[in-house]
Design a protein around this motif. Structure first.
Motif, PDB file in Angstrom:
ATOM      1  N   VAL A   1       5.095   1.914  11.211  1.00 34.91           N
ATOM      2  CA  VAL A   1       4.153   1.996  12.321  1.00 34.91           C
ATOM      3  C   VAL A   1       3.021   2.946  11.932  1.00 34.91           C
ATOM      4  CG1 VAL A   1       3.877   2.737  14.732  1.00 34.91           C
ATOM      5  CG2 VAL A   1       5.963   1.551  14.025  1.00 34.91           C
ATOM      6  N   LEU A   2       1.777   2.495  12.155  1.00 32.80           N
ATOM      7  CA  LEU A   2       0.622   3.361  11.963  1.00 32.80           C
ATOM      8  C   LEU A   2       0.500   4.271  13.181  1.00 32.80           C
ATOM      9  CD1 LEU A   2      -2.051   0.688  10.915  1.00 32.80           C
ATOM     10  CD2 LEU A   2      -0.942   2.346   9.397  1.00 32.80           C
ATOM     11  N   VAL A   3       0.353   5.560  12.963  1.00 29.57           N
ATOM     12  CA  VAL A   3       0.126   6.508  14.054  1.00 29.57           C
ATOM     13  C   VAL A   3      -1.350   6.882  13.997  1.00 29.57           C
ATOM     14  CG1 VAL A   3       0.740   8.718  15.077  1.00 29.57           C
ATOM     15  CG2 VAL A   3       2.483   7.384  13.860  1.00 29.57           C
ATOM     16  N   LEU A   4      -2.091   6.441  15.002  1.00 28.07           N
ATOM     17  CA  LEU A   4      -3.531   6.707  15.050  1.00 28.07           C
ATOM     18  C   LEU A   4      -3.809   7.852  15.999  1.00 28.07           C
ATOM     19  CD1 LEU A   4      -4.958   3.089  15.482  1.00 28.07           C
ATOM     20  CD2 LEU A   4      -4.133   4.210  13.422  1.00 28.07           C
ATOM     21  N   VAL A   5      -4.866   8.582  15.702  1.00 28.87           N
ATOM     22  CA  VAL A   5      -5.322   9.623  16.607  1.00 28.87           C
ATOM     23  C   VAL A   5      -6.751   9.257  17.013  1.00 28.87           C
ATOM     24  CG1 VAL A   5      -6.073  11.149  14.725  1.00 28.87           C
ATOM     25  CG2 VAL A   5      -5.508  12.117  16.941  1.00 28.87           C
ATOM     26  N   TYR A   6      -7.043   9.424  18.289  1.00 27.47           N
ATOM     27  CA  TYR A   6      -8.386   9.122  18.796  1.00 27.47           C
ATOM     28  C   TYR A   6      -8.671  10.057  19.959  1.00 27.47           C
ATOM     29  CZ  TYR A   6      -6.073   6.543  22.578  1.00 27.47           C
ATOM     30  OH  TYR A   6      -5.307   6.198  23.649  1.00 27.47           O
ATOM     31  N   GLU A   7      -9.934  10.094  20.373  1.00 26.70           N
ATOM     32  CA  GLU A   7     -10.306  10.975  21.470  1.00 26.70           C
ATOM     33  C   GLU A   7     -10.628  10.146  22.701  1.00 26.70           C
ATOM     34  OE1 GLU A   7     -13.706  14.146  21.821  1.00 26.70           O
ATOM     35  OE2 GLU A   7     -12.326  14.692  20.197  1.00 26.70           O
ATOM     36  N   GLU A   8     -10.145  10.625  23.842  1.00 30.99           N
ATOM     37  CA  GLU A   8     -10.423   9.958  25.111  1.00 30.99           C
ATOM     38  C   GLU A   8     -10.638  11.035  26.159  1.00 30.99           C
ATOM     39  OE1 GLU A   8      -8.419   6.102  26.655  1.00 30.99           O
ATOM     40  OE2 GLU A   8      -7.282   7.767  27.493  1.00 30.99           O
ATOM     41  N   GLU A   9     -11.788  10.992  26.800  1.00 31.70           N
ATOM     42  CA  GLU A   9     -12.138  11.996  27.817  1.00 31.70           C
ATOM     43  C   GLU A   9     -11.954  13.412  27.285  1.00 31.70           C
ATOM     44  OE1 GLU A   9      -9.795  10.971  31.243  1.00 31.70           O
ATOM     45  OE2 GLU A   9     -10.642   8.960  31.343  1.00 31.70           O
ATOM     46  N   GLY A  10     -12.374  13.623  26.044  1.00 31.47           N
ATOM     47  CA  GLY A  10     -12.325  14.964  25.463  1.00 31.47           C
ATOM     48  C   GLY A  10     -10.944  15.429  25.014  1.00 31.47           C
TER      49      GLY A  10
ATOM     50  N   TYR B   1       0.844  -1.193   0.000  1.00 32.38           N
ATOM     51  CA  TYR B   1       0.000   0.000   0.000  1.00 32.38           C
ATOM     52  C   TYR B   1       0.873   1.234   0.000  1.00 32.38           C
ATOM     53  CZ  TYR B   1      -3.273  -3.537   1.453  1.00 32.38           C
ATOM     54  OH  TYR B   1      -4.013  -4.679   1.502  1.00 32.38           O
ATOM     55  N   TYR B   2       0.394   2.265  -0.652  1.00 35.56           N
ATOM     56  CA  TYR B   2       1.061   3.560  -0.552  1.00 35.56           C
ATOM     57  C   TYR B   2       0.605   4.217   0.738  1.00 35.56           C
ATOM     58  CZ  TYR B   2       2.747   3.219  -5.312  1.00 35.56           C
ATOM     59  OH  TYR B   2       3.411   2.819  -6.438  1.00 35.56           O
ATOM     60  N   TRP B   3       1.546   4.856   1.431  1.00 30.11           N
ATOM     61  CA  TRP B   3       1.226   5.528   2.684  1.00 30.11           C
ATOM     62  C   TRP B   3       0.069   6.495   2.502  1.00 30.11           C
ATOM     63  CZ3 TRP B   3       6.074   7.070   6.004  1.00 30.11           C
ATOM     64  CH2 TRP B   3       6.817   5.920   6.295  1.00 30.11           C
ATOM     65  N   VAL B   4       0.095   7.231   1.398  1.00 28.11           N
ATOM     66  CA  VAL B   4      -0.927   8.251   1.163  1.00 28.11           C
ATOM     67  C   VAL B   4      -2.329   7.628   1.146  1.00 28.11           C
ATOM     68  CG1 VAL B   4      -0.740   8.118  -1.366  1.00 28.11           C
ATOM     69  CG2 VAL B   4      -1.571  10.205  -0.294  1.00 28.11           C
TER      70      VAL B   4
ATOM     71  N   VAL C   1      -5.945   6.813  11.063  1.00 32.22           N
ATOM     72  CA  VAL C   1      -4.528   6.922  10.721  1.00 32.22           C
ATOM     73  C   VAL C   1      -4.198   8.381  10.411  1.00 32.22           C
ATOM     74  CG1 VAL C   1      -2.690   6.187   9.158  1.00 32.22           C
ATOM     75  CG2 VAL C   1      -4.511   4.579   9.767  1.00 32.22           C
ATOM     76  N   ARG C   2      -3.306   8.968  11.207  1.00 34.59           N
ATOM     77  CA  ARG C   2      -2.878  10.343  10.969  1.00 34.59           C
ATOM     78  C   ARG C   2      -1.551  10.380  10.230  1.00 34.59           C
ATOM     79  NH1 ARG C   2      -2.723  14.478  15.657  1.00 34.59           N
ATOM     80  NH2 ARG C   2      -1.159  13.111  16.538  1.00 34.59           N
ATOM     81  N   ASP C   3      -0.700   9.373  10.489  1.00 32.75           N
ATOM     82  CA  ASP C   3       0.641   9.397   9.927  1.00 32.75           C
ATOM     83  C   ASP C   3       1.185   7.976   9.933  1.00 32.75           C
ATOM     84  OD1 ASP C   3       2.938  10.485   8.873  1.00 32.75           O
ATOM     85  OD2 ASP C   3       3.552  11.532  10.691  1.00 32.75           O
ATOM     86  N   LEU C   4       2.306   7.793   9.256  1.00 34.44           N
ATOM     87  CA  LEU C   4       3.037   6.535   9.311  1.00 34.44           C
ATOM     88  C   LEU C   4       4.488   6.877   9.603  1.00 34.44           C
ATOM     89  CD1 LEU C   4       0.785   6.092   6.762  1.00 34.44           C
ATOM     90  CD2 LEU C   4       1.626   3.808   7.185  1.00 34.44           C
ATOM     91  N   LEU C   5       5.137   6.030  10.363  1.00 36.33           N
ATOM     92  CA  LEU C   5       6.546   6.225  10.695  1.00 36.33           C
ATOM     93  C   LEU C   5       7.345   5.027  10.218  1.00 36.33           C
ATOM     94  CD1 LEU C   5       6.305   7.342  14.446  1.00 36.33           C
ATOM     95  CD2 LEU C   5       6.697   8.809  12.470  1.00 36.33           C
ATOM     96  N   ALA C   6       8.450   5.286   9.570  1.00 32.42           N
ATOM     97  CA  ALA C   6       9.363   4.210   9.209  1.00 32.42           C
ATOM     98  C   ALA C   6      10.347   4.080  10.354  1.00 32.42           C
ATOM     99  CB  ALA C   6      10.089   4.541   7.910  1.00 32.42           C
TER     100      ALA C   6
END
Length: 189
Positions: free
Chosen positions: A148-157, A116-119, A137-142
């Motif tokens: 590594v998949l960098v995920l963003v999520y919300e927890e307690e606001g 897969y392409y990162w984009v 998925v917000r970003d990927l890190l080599a």
């Protein structure tokens, strides 16, 4: 005063993806070094039409979007070098320094099976086998041996980050049409 190469103004394609930037002149014949955003720069090599926009910082030698007709792009030791029509000497190459390189997504080579392409992964929702949403998925890190998949999520606001290795041991399925990745991962890992 460096003279700027004669490049045609262009419209940025709707499917344009930023894939790198021009680092500096290379040699005296108009070649320049390119810094790719990806460890696998196939998209740079497959497209002969690069769309440039000026650097976000620093001096701007042009404005808007211009089209660069690439003659040749190749790997040279640990970097990528390229030559283009209208960029015939070191001054012209230096005038491109910092320019952001975009190519149409449609000109990327077809990814192989399970590749897969990162984009294409950025913005996908990630859920685990039980259907629990883990984030987007917000970003990927080599990180050397793996991505590594960098995920963003919300927890307690509050916005939080979660990292999941993009390897078959944890990633069950990537569904591009559904914009979803299914993983073997728990929220408390």
């Amino acid at each position: 005063m460096a003279h700027f190469p004669a490049l045609d103004p262009a419209e940025l394609p709707a499917d344009a993806v930023e894939i790198g930037r021009i680092a500096d002149a290379w040699g005296v014949k108009g070649w320049f070094k390119v810094l790719a955003h990806s460890a696998s720069p196939e998209a740079l090599f497959s497209s002969k039409r690069w769309f440039l926009q000026p650097s976000e910082k620093g001096a701007k030698t042009f404005s808007g979007t211009v089209l660069l007709q690439v003659r040749q792009a190749r790997e040279h030791s640990d970097s990528i070098v390229a030559s283009a029509d209208g960029v015939d000497d070191r001054d012209a190459a230096e005038a491109l320094r910092g320019a952001r390189i975009f190519v149409p997504r449609s000109s990327f080579p077809t990814a192989g099976e399970g590749e897969y392409y990162w984009v294409d992964l950025i913005g996908l929702d990630v859920v685990n086998r039980e259907g629990v949403a883990l984030g987007r998925v917000r970003d990927l890190l080599a990180t050397g041996p793996q991505t590594v998949l960098v995920l963003v999520y919300e927890e307690e606001g509050k916005e939080r980050e979660r990292m999941i290795p993009f390897v078959s041991a944890f990633v069950d399925q990537v569904q591009l049409p559904e914009r979803r990745i299914t993983v073997d991962w728990q929220p408390d890992y």
